[in-house]
Motif scaffolding. Structure first.
Motif, mmCIF file in Angstrom:
data_model
loop_
_atom_site.group_PDB
_atom_site.id
_atom_site.type_symbol
_atom_site.label_atom_id
_atom_site.label_comp_id
_atom_site.label_asym_id
_atom_site.label_seq_id
_atom_site.Cartn_x
_atom_site.Cartn_y
_atom_site.Cartn_z
ATOM 1 N N ALA A 162 0.830 -1.205 0.000
ATOM 2 C CA ALA A 162 0.000 0.000 0.000
ATOM 3 C C ALA A 162 0.863 1.253 0.000
ATOM 4 C CB ALA A 162 -0.919 -0.002 1.214
ATOM 5 N N THR A 163 0.470 2.212 -0.796
ATOM 6 C CA THR A 163 1.111 3.527 -0.802
ATOM 7 C C THR A 163 0.175 4.526 -0.127
ATOM 8 O OG1 THR A 163 0.151 4.100 -2.948
ATOM 9 C CG2 THR A 163 2.288 2.949 -2.961
ATOM 10 N N ASP A 164 0.565 5.791 -0.123
ATOM 11 C CA ASP A 164 -0.284 6.807 0.512
ATOM 12 C C ASP A 164 -1.667 6.888 -0.130
ATOM 13 O OD1 ASP A 164 1.720 7.410 2.252
ATOM 14 O OD2 ASP A 164 2.405 9.210 1.203
ATOM 15 N N SER A 165 -1.773 6.528 -1.412
ATOM 16 C CA SER A 165 -3.068 6.607 -2.098
ATOM 17 C C SER A 165 -4.102 5.659 -1.489
ATOM 18 C CB SER A 165 -2.896 6.304 -3.588
ATOM 19 O OG SER A 165 -2.469 4.955 -3.790
ATOM 20 N N TYR A 166 -3.631 4.590 -0.837
ATOM 21 C CA TYR A 166 -4.555 3.637 -0.214
ATOM 22 C C TYR A 166 -5.409 4.312 0.853
ATOM 23 C CZ TYR A 166 -6.224 -0.280 2.612
ATOM 24 O OH TYR A 166 -7.013 -1.151 3.315
ATOM 25 N N VAL B 78 -11.247 3.305 -4.664
ATOM 26 C CA VAL B 78 -11.066 1.900 -5.054
ATOM 27 C C VAL B 78 -10.850 1.016 -3.827
ATOM 28 C CG1 VAL B 78 -9.553 0.298 -6.301
ATOM 29 C CG2 VAL B 78 -10.151 2.507 -7.310
ATOM 30 N N ASP B 79 -10.172 1.559 -2.818
ATOM 31 C CA ASP B 79 -9.840 0.782 -1.626
ATOM 32 C C ASP B 79 -10.799 1.020 -0.468
ATOM 33 O OD1 ASP B 79 -7.385 -0.414 -2.625
ATOM 34 O OD2 ASP B 79 -6.553 1.615 -2.571
ATOM 35 N N ALA B 80 -11.913 1.693 -0.719
ATOM 36 C CA ALA B 80 -12.831 2.044 0.367
ATOM 37 C C ALA B 80 -13.378 0.807 1.074
ATOM 38 C CB ALA B 80 -13.973 2.899 -0.177
ATOM 39 N N ALA B 81 -13.772 -0.215 0.309
ATOM 40 C CA ALA B 81 -14.330 -1.420 0.915
ATOM 41 C C ALA B 81 -13.283 -2.155 1.739
ATOM 42 C CB ALA B 81 -14.882 -2.344 -0.171
ATOM 43 N N ASP B 82 -12.056 -2.155 1.272
ATOM 44 C CA ASP B 82 -10.981 -2.815 2.008
ATOM 45 C C ASP B 82 -10.691 -2.085 3.310
ATOM 46 O OD1 ASP B 82 -8.995 -5.037 1.788
ATOM 47 O OD2 ASP B 82 -7.604 -3.387 2.115
ATOM 48 N N ARG B 83 -10.683 -0.758 3.258
ATOM 49 C CA ARG B 83 -10.473 0.028 4.483
ATOM 50 C C ARG B 83 -11.600 -0.236 5.478
ATOM 51 N NH1 ARG B 83 -9.357 4.160 0.772
ATOM 52 N NH2 ARG B 83 -11.317 5.210 1.294
ATOM 53 N N LEU B 84 -12.832 -0.379 4.971
ATOM 54 C CA LEU B 84 -13.972 -0.635 5.848
ATOM 55 C C LEU B 84 -13.825 -1.996 6.538
ATOM 56 C CD1 LEU B 84 -16.711 0.154 6.997
ATOM 57 C CD2 LEU B 84 -17.769 -0.828 4.941
ATOM 58 N N ALA B 85 -13.400 -2.998 5.792
ATOM 59 C CA ALA B 85 -13.192 -4.322 6.391
ATOM 60 C C ALA B 85 -12.114 -4.258 7.461
ATOM 61 C CB ALA B 85 -12.796 -5.326 5.303
ATOM 62 N N LEU B 86 -11.037 -3.545 7.167
ATOM 63 C CA LEU B 86 -9.944 -3.399 8.132
ATOM 64 C C LEU B 86 -10.406 -2.636 9.364
ATOM 65 C CD1 LEU B 86 -6.950 -3.941 8.643
ATOM 66 C CD2 LEU B 86 -6.417 -1.814 7.427
ATOM 67 N N GLN B 87 -11.193 -1.584 9.143
ATOM 68 C CA GLN B 87 -11.701 -0.786 10.266
ATOM 69 C C GLN B 87 -12.597 -1.627 11.177
ATOM 70 O OE1 GLN B 87 -13.986 2.639 9.111
ATOM 71 N NE2 GLN B 87 -14.580 3.159 11.201
ATOM 72 N N ARG B 88 -13.491 -2.401 10.597
ATOM 73 C CA ARG B 88 -14.401 -3.206 11.409
ATOM 74 C C ARG B 88 -13.639 -4.269 12.191
ATOM 75 N NH1 ARG B 88 -19.795 -3.850 7.547
ATOM 76 N NH2 ARG B 88 -20.358 -1.637 7.618
ATOM 77 N N TRP B 89 -12.608 -4.836 11.585
ATOM 78 C CA TRP B 89 -11.797 -5.818 12.319
ATOM 79 C C TRP B 89 -11.056 -5.158 13.478
ATOM 80 C CZ3 TRP B 89 -6.404 -6.013 12.849
ATOM 81 C CH2 TRP B 89 -5.943 -7.140 13.539
ATOM 82 N N VAL B 90 -10.446 -4.002 13.214
ATOM 83 C CA VAL B 90 -9.737 -3.278 14.274
ATOM 84 C C VAL B 90 -10.690 -2.947 15.416
ATOM 85 C CG1 VAL B 90 -8.657 -1.058 14.861
ATOM 86 C CG2 VAL B 90 -7.912 -2.307 12.832
ATOM 87 N N THR B 91 -11.836 -2.397 15.067
ATOM 88 C CA THR B 91 -12.792 -1.959 16.089
ATOM 89 C C THR B 91 -13.282 -3.124 16.929
ATOM 90 O OG1 THR B 91 -13.498 -0.140 14.653
ATOM 91 C CG2 THR B 91 -14.957 -0.735 16.467
ATOM 92 N N ARG B 92 -13.661 -4.227 16.285
ATOM 93 C CA ARG B 92 -14.161 -5.378 17.023
ATOM 94 C C ARG B 92 -13.084 -5.987 17.912
ATOM 95 N NH1 ARG B 92 -14.999 -8.890 13.180
ATOM 96 N NH2 ARG B 92 -16.229 -10.368 14.410
ATOM 97 N N SER B 93 -11.833 -5.960 17.456
ATOM 98 C CA SER B 93 -10.752 -6.504 18.281
ATOM 99 C C SER B 93 -10.494 -5.644 19.505
ATOM 100 C CB SER B 93 -9.464 -6.629 17.454
ATOM 101 O OG SER B 93 -8.825 -5.376 17.278
#
Length: 594
Positions: free
Chosen positions: A365-369, A374-389
């Motif tokens: 991943a670069t700063d554009s991520y 394009v990466d919005a759904a991936d960021r959302l998945a990562l956010q939900r995992w972080v939050t739940r953990s």
């Protein structure tokens, strides 16, 4: 190793300021609190032994192979927490302190310097959060802090705090000024007369005992190591530093890396990166060196455990060669956590940044991520995992190294296709760290309180549509200021309901996340009043009510109990879907990977 002639504190500190004594890079950072410094000076004034010191005579031929640091004089928790690197001239040796640097640094701060630590509840980046203070001795009064257990009233004070108010005795004597007194007799009397406290009981005795402790007595007993074999010296260092304030796990690693990195200065690089991820670009975190170095080991694909056997030259070479990627991944991970709404106050487990940084590294991943659609759904998945953990208890506690290794293995194999949510959670469950919540855990979350450690994370799970990169506040839907016995009675609430009203006001069903500006504007308005004024457009009003589980609920003060129970059930339903059933998360994972 030989015993040397004892010296006075004044003599030793003079040698420090002449740079006769330095600290080797294997030493940890200064970690003593202001209370510990006070107790040390109090002990010296009482004539108590303060332990022996261990010094290393470093020959010129050995000195050029190692890194040394000067002693810290003006400690500032945010801006100047570290000692500066020292220069040992070519052809010269030095004397390095192997044991006792915390005590020596404390005495140096007490007599020559200052101590600035963050005021309680102050924001890290506030200009006045770290008042600079110097150590003072109360010449008139005995201490009133029984918990500290001191005989003398010694305090770190600002110059303004130490100045006498009109009509009060000039009683605060700066400890370092004792070095300016010509003698322990007439000079003390002259100082007391100037302060108009010459006749005050015990004033002369207190100042005399300070003079004796710092300038006359010789409590500084020390041993000198002359061996030039670095392995033997390191062994001695580890043994003598096994007590006192516990060494941070990162300290020996950082110390050894300092001497093993070839092109970069490990200590300076780690210090700089800790500062950057914590406070640059509007960030407000409190990540430690431990977290940075744990991430470094993870990304370098070596054993992540902080054990001496892991601090090999080969592993350190891998870390140094990957440092540019490590730094970039950590900075992007910190920015992501900031975009997820986290800061030093609500990020309950700093270790969560380790797998986030590793994922960003393996994904390339670069700063554009950080902001691409394009990466919005991936960021959302990562956010939900972080939050739940972070919501689930016990995830980032014991067994951390095993957990990180399992997550690393999964991400290493699957990161190219997006954040592998299901695979990561399966690996976590196999390690006894399941992120699925049972109903009892859901019910426990409903009792979270305003400003609690996990409250923000739960609210962000409940209302995922918010752009948490903007400043959001935890907000009382029914304002707390209205919930006093007098105001509730005036509003017509039955007396028997008042305790229930007050007991529920700070609980999760009465909380929401509200943008900072809106929260300021709302102040103590009741929800129905504020909603009607804040959303003149009926469509926007309906959206707000729906998104915050308020649609159709009674919003009058007398109906608070009914509102609370109905919203509690709505929130419980949301949490059961978001946290309690693993299959509901598969869609998020699929969207992120597709």
């Amino acid at each position: 190793m030989s015993f040397q002639t004892p010296r006075s504190i004044e003599d030793v500190l003079t040698a420090i300021h002449k740079r006769d004594y330095l600290m080797p890079a294997i030493q940890r950072e200064f970690v003593w609190s202001s209370d510990q410094i006070v107790k040390l000076v109090d002990s010296l004034m009482r004539g108590y032994p303060v332990g022996s010191f261990l010094l290393w005579e470093v020959k010129p031929e050995t000195a050029q192979s190692y890194t040394f640091y000067e002693f810290l004089t003006n400690y500032h928790e945010r801006d100047n927490p570290y000692a500066a690197k020292a220069t040992v001239p070519s052809g010269s040796g030095t004397v390095a302190v192997l044991d006792g640097q915390q005590r020596l640094t404390s005495l140096n701060i007490a007599l020559y310097g200052s101590y600035a630590e963050k005021r309680k509840y102050a924001w890290w980046n506030s200009a006045d959060a770290f008042p600079s203070k110097r150590l003072y001795l109360n010449l008139v009064d005995a201490p009133d802090d029984e918990e500290l257990g001191t005989r003398y009233d010694l305090r770190f004070l600002s110059e303004r705090e130490a100045a006498p108010s009109e009509g009060e005795a000039d009683k605060w004597f700066r400890v370092g000024a004792v070095l300016d007194l010509a003698d322990a007799g007439p000079a003390i009397m002259q100082e007391l007369s100037r302060r108009e406290i010459a006749n005050t009981t015990d004033a002369f005795q207190r100042l005399y005992e300070l003079f004796q402790a710092m300038r006359i007595l010789k409590p500084m007993n020390y041993f000198l190591v002359t061996d030039q074999d670095a392995d033997k010296v390191l062994e001695i260092f580890v043994r003598v530093n096994s007590g006192g304030t516990t060494l941070s796990y990162s300290d020996p690693l950082l110390s050894m890396a300092t001497n093993q990195w070839r092109d970069l200065d490990a200590r300076e690089e780690v210090r700089s990166l800790v500062s950057e991820i914590n406070s640059n670009a509007g960030r407000q975190f409190s990540f430690s060196k431990d977290v940075v170095l744990k991430t470094a080991l993870t990304i370098a694909d070596v054993d992540v455990r902080f054990t001496v056997s892991n601090f090999t030259q080969e592993n350190m070479e891998k870390v140094e060669s990957a440092w540019h990627e490590i730094k970039g991944a950590l900075l992007r991970a910190a920015t992501l956590l900031q975009q997820f709404g986290y800061n030093e106050r609500n990020l309950t487990a700093n270790s969560v940044i380790v797998p986030v940084a590793y994922y960003l590294h393996r994904r390339g991943a670069t700063d554009s991520y950080l902001d691409s659609s394009v990466d919005a759904a991936d960021r959302l998945a990562l956010q939900r995992w972080v939050t739940r953990s972070l919501v689930k208890r016990g995830i980032w506690g014991s067994g951390l190294d095993t957990l990180l290794l399992r997550i690393r293995d999964v991400i290493s194999e699957e990161a190219k296709g997006g954040f592998p949510l299901n695979s990561v959670e399966s690996a976590m469950a196999a390690a006894g760290k399941s992120l699925v919540f049972d109903e009892a855990e859901i019910d426990e979350l409903l009792n979270l309180k305003y400003a609690g450690q996990r409250t923000f994370s739960v609210l962000s799970v409940l209302y995922p549509g918010l752009d948490l990169g903007k400043k959001f506040h935890e907000d009382h839907i029914f304002p707390k200021s209205r919930f006093t016995k007098k105001k509730l009675l005036s509003a017509g609430v039955d007396l028997e309901k008042i305790d229930d009203f007050i007991g529920a006001i700070n609980l999760l069903p009465n909380l929401q996340l509200l943008a900072g500006t809106a929260n300021i504007e709302k102040q103590d308005a009741l929800p129905a009043e504020w909603i009607n004024g804040a959303f003149a457009n009926l469509e926007k009003r309906a959206t707000y009510l729906s998104e915050n589980d308020l649609d159709g609920l009674p919003l009058g003060l007398s109906d608070f109990a009914l509102f609370f129970e109905q919203r509690k059930q709505r929130i419980r339903g949301r949490l059961l879907v978001a946290l309690g059933q693993a299959e509901t998360l598969e869609g998020v994972s699929t969207a992120a990977q597709g």
